[in-house]
Design an enzyme around this catalytic site. Structure first.
Site, PDB file in Angstrom:
ATOM      1  N   LYS A 138       9.495  67.163  31.773  1.00 38.23           N
ATOM      2  CA  LYS A 138       9.797  66.091  30.717  1.00 38.23           C
ATOM      3  C   LYS A 138       9.202  66.810  29.722  1.00 38.23           C
ATOM      4  O   LYS A 138       7.557  67.446  29.660  1.00 38.23           O
ATOM      5  CB  LYS A 138       9.408  64.725  30.658  1.00 38.23           C
ATOM      6  N   TYR A 223       8.438  58.801  26.408  1.00 39.79           N
ATOM      7  CA  TYR A 223       8.158  57.833  27.369  1.00 39.79           C
ATOM      8  C   TYR A 223       8.784  56.439  26.735  1.00 39.79           C
ATOM      9  O   TYR A 223       9.264  56.018  27.601  1.00 39.79           O
ATOM     10  CB  TYR A 223       6.791  57.663  27.260  1.00 39.79           C
TER      11      TYR A 223
HETATM   12  P1  NAD Z   1      -1.418  73.197  30.166  1.00 40.71           P
HETATM   13  O1  NAD Z   1      -1.198  73.604  29.411  1.00 40.71           O
HETATM   14  O2  NAD Z   1      -1.860  72.741  31.135  1.00 40.71           O
HETATM   15  O3  NAD Z   1      -0.246  74.546  31.786  1.00 40.71           O
HETATM   16  C1  NAD Z   1       1.003  75.248  31.589  1.00 40.71           C
HETATM   17  C2  NAD Z   1       0.754  76.176  31.886  1.00 40.71           C
HETATM   18  O4  NAD Z   1       2.178  76.902  32.110  1.00 40.71           O
HETATM   19  C3  NAD Z   1      -0.089  76.736  32.022  1.00 40.71           C
HETATM   20  O5  NAD Z   1      -0.445  77.218  33.360  1.00 40.71           O
HETATM   21  C4  NAD Z   1       0.077  77.875  31.391  1.00 40.71           C
HETATM   22  O6  NAD Z   1      -0.187  79.497  31.906  1.00 40.71           O
HETATM   23  C5  NAD Z   1       1.375  78.298  31.647  1.00 40.71           C
HETATM   24  N1  NAD Z   1       2.245  78.709  30.335  1.00 40.71           N
HETATM   25  C6  NAD Z   1       2.838  79.591  30.803  1.00 40.71           C
HETATM   26  N2  NAD Z   1       3.598  80.612  30.256  1.00 40.71           N
HETATM   27  C7  NAD Z   1       3.021  79.624  28.952  1.00 40.71           C
HETATM   28  C8  NAD Z   1       2.805  80.297  27.931  1.00 40.71           C
HETATM   29  N3  NAD Z   1       4.142  81.103  27.040  1.00 40.71           N
HETATM   30  N4  NAD Z   1       2.071  79.493  26.725  1.00 40.71           N
HETATM   31  C9  NAD Z   1       1.607  78.869  27.151  1.00 40.71           C
HETATM   32  N5  NAD Z   1       1.423  78.676  28.748  1.00 40.71           N
HETATM   33  C10 NAD Z   1       1.849  79.078  30.369  1.00 40.71           C
HETATM   34  O7  NAD Z   1      -0.074  72.464  30.217  1.00 40.71           O
HETATM   35  P2  NAD Z   1       0.715  70.684  31.211  1.00 40.71           P
HETATM   36  O8  NAD Z   1      -0.194  69.413  30.467  1.00 40.71           O
HETATM   37  O9  NAD Z   1       0.600  70.627  32.847  1.00 40.71           O
HETATM   38  O10 NAD Z   1       2.054  70.890  30.666  1.00 40.71           O
HETATM   39  C11 NAD Z   1       3.233  71.672  31.248  1.00 40.71           C
HETATM   40  C12 NAD Z   1       4.495  70.586  30.619  1.00 40.71           C
HETATM   41  O11 NAD Z   1       4.048  69.523  32.197  1.00 40.71           O
HETATM   42  C13 NAD Z   1       5.158  69.705  29.409  1.00 40.71           C
HETATM   43  O12 NAD Z   1       6.158  69.912  29.999  1.00 40.71           O
HETATM   44  C14 NAD Z   1       4.257  68.680  29.865  1.00 40.71           C
HETATM   45  O13 NAD Z   1       5.502  67.987  28.969  1.00 40.71           O
HETATM   46  C15 NAD Z   1       4.685  68.104  31.415  1.00 40.71           C
HETATM   47  N6  NAD Z   1       3.245  67.060  31.562  1.00 40.71           N
HETATM   48  C16 NAD Z   1       4.070  65.903  32.275  1.00 40.71           C
HETATM   49  C17 NAD Z   1       3.273  64.548  32.383  1.00 40.71           C
HETATM   50  C18 NAD Z   1       4.103  63.902  32.925  1.00 40.71           C
HETATM   51  O14 NAD Z   1       3.433  62.907  33.300  1.00 40.71           O
HETATM   52  N7  NAD Z   1       5.617  63.801  34.176  1.00 40.71           N
HETATM   53  C19 NAD Z   1       2.030  65.252  32.326  1.00 40.71           C
HETATM   54  C20 NAD Z   1       1.887  66.108  31.809  1.00 40.71           C
HETATM   55  C21 NAD Z   1       2.539  67.031  31.198  1.00 40.71           C
END
Ligand code: NAD
Length: 372
Positions: A138, A223
């Site tokens: 999401k 949420y």
């Molecule tokens: P994060 O920054 O920790 O991870 C993002 C990943 O994407 C990294 O590994 C990064 O290297 C990669 N990536 C690939 N291309 C990229 C670019 N151009 N710029 C930046 N990063 C790039 O983020 P996250 O917290 O893991 O969030 C990722 C997704 O997951 C989002 O859509 C977020 O909304 C979702 N999320 C959902 C929940 C949930 O509870 N459902 C919780 C956290 C995050």
């Protein structure tokens, strides 16, 4: 262990067509004997090995019906770490340039997209074109137009599109929905959803519109948007919204810091919600009806969720949300099971349409009508 058993029974029961909303609330030993699942596993490649990707993969180690079999990442060192941790062979490792080749890999049934929001659309379309099921975090994308394109691409490729709405499988949430459906709260009149946290590093992608598509609303406010719908059990027909910005340096144009928004529902209920990147410990749902209420705090965090109603505290056991989610999604994909609350592309699209309308309401100061 006990909660794990309950979950296995739930999965087994639902595989036999017993609705989860019922099964979850019956005595665990009352449905079927405990039978370990021995059918096919959903083979999942994780795309984006960041913070949430790591959390999902950890949780999937306890899944009965899904396992991590591949990775897609732009960082070779992360791939190496994951290979060692999850026993992933070289042939199941891809980067952002070559991952279309998953098409020919029988070790991958589905790809779970866990990258910054604005990347979801193109990545989902590529996964669909490769003939693999799409599980997407999401928000499904950054606006309704992109969301619709994802749905169309998955339909065309005849693959499933599921959105990572982990709360749709959470036991206390489902118990409240069961009570609401049973009439325990009477006619539902009001929902309040407060969702937010104080965001840190000003340089992260979440504060970069090109990657996030927006600020708190896309990330955490969603949420309350989604929660309003499953807690009330209807889709809103109008929205009003107001934005407040105390730090325009950190929260640039297009990155919302705090938005209050209100919904009206066809049955007459109203909702009042807050989405923010500037306040801590904001994770609370409140549902009020003519005869009773439900209160959840925390309501959507990683848990354990705490919930009580006018009848008392809920005691459903905590299971790691992502473990339940991925087992349930495996059952949806492999067995055609129905989710207790939908997690398909149409569900993701509804939230995007509402968020588009919230942004429009903020911009115009006017009530925006919704047709979902
Ligand atoms: P994060 O920054 O920790 O991870 C993002 C990943 O994407 C990294 O590994 C990064 O290297 C990669 N990536 C690939 N291309 C990229 C670019 N151009 N710029 C930046 N990063 C790039 O983020 P996250 O917290 O893991 O969030 C990722 C997704 O997951 C989002 O859509 C977020 O909304 C979702 N999320 C959902 C929940 C949930 O509870 N459902 C919780 C956290 C995050």
């Amino acid at each position: 262990m006990n909660s794990r058993r309950n979950f296995l029974q739930k999965i087994t029961a639902s595989a036999f067509g017993i609705p989860v909303l019922t099964a979850m609330n019956e005595r665990p030993s009352g449905i079927l004997n405990e039978v370990p699942y021995e059918g096919p596993m959903l083979k999942v490649a994780i795309l984006g090995l960041g913070s949430y990707g790591n959390r999902v993969a950890e949780a999937m180690q306890s899944c009965s019906m899904a396992k991590v079999t591949g990775v897609i990442s732009g960082t070779p060192s992360k791939i190496k770490d994951w290979q060692a941790k999850y026993n992933i062979p070289d042939k199941n490792c891809y980067n952002y340039e070559n991952f279309d080749n998953i098409k020919n890999n029988p070790d991958i049934d589905a790809v779970y997209i866990i990258t910054p929001n604005a990347l979801h659309k193109d990545q989902a379309i590529r996964v669909a074109k490769a003939g693999k099921h799409v599980i997407c975090e999401k928000p499904m994308s950054i606006n309704a137009k992109d969301g619709q394109e994802m749905i169309d691409a998955c339909k065309k490729a005849n693959v499933k599109l599921l959105v990572g709405y982990r709360m749709h499988f959470e036991a206390k949430t489902l118990e409240i929905l069961r009570m609401r459906n049973a009439g325990d709260f009477g006619k539902v009149l009001f929902f309040q959803g407060l969702c937010g946290f104080r965001i840190g590093d000003p340089n992260q992608w979440r504060l970069n519109k090109a990657l996030s598509g927006g600020g708190a609303m896309m990330d955490i406010g969603i949420y309350a948007v989604n929660g309003s719908r499953y807690m009330i059990g209807e889709d809103p027909i109008w929205v009003t919204a107001q934005e407040t910005k105390t730090d325009p340096v950190k929260f640039k144009e297009g990155i919302d810091e705090t938005i209050q928004f209100q919904f009206g529902f066809p049955g007459g209920a109203v909702a009042s919600c807050l989405s923010t990147y500037q306040m801590s410990n904001l994770d609370r749902f409140f549902l009020n009806g003519e005869k009773g209420f439900a209160e959840m705090q925390p309501s959507t965090g990683y848990g354990p969720i705490k919930a009580r109603t006018n009848k008392g505290e809920l005691t459903n056991p905590h299971i790691t949300h992502q473990t339940t989610q991925m087992d349930e999604m495996a059952a949806i994909i492999l067995q055609g099971k129905k989710a207790p609350v939908p997690v398909d592309g149409e569900e993701g699209l509804k939230d995007l349409k509402i968020i588009d309308a919230i942004f429009l309401a903020v911009k115009t100061g006017k009530k925006v009508e919704l047709k979902l």
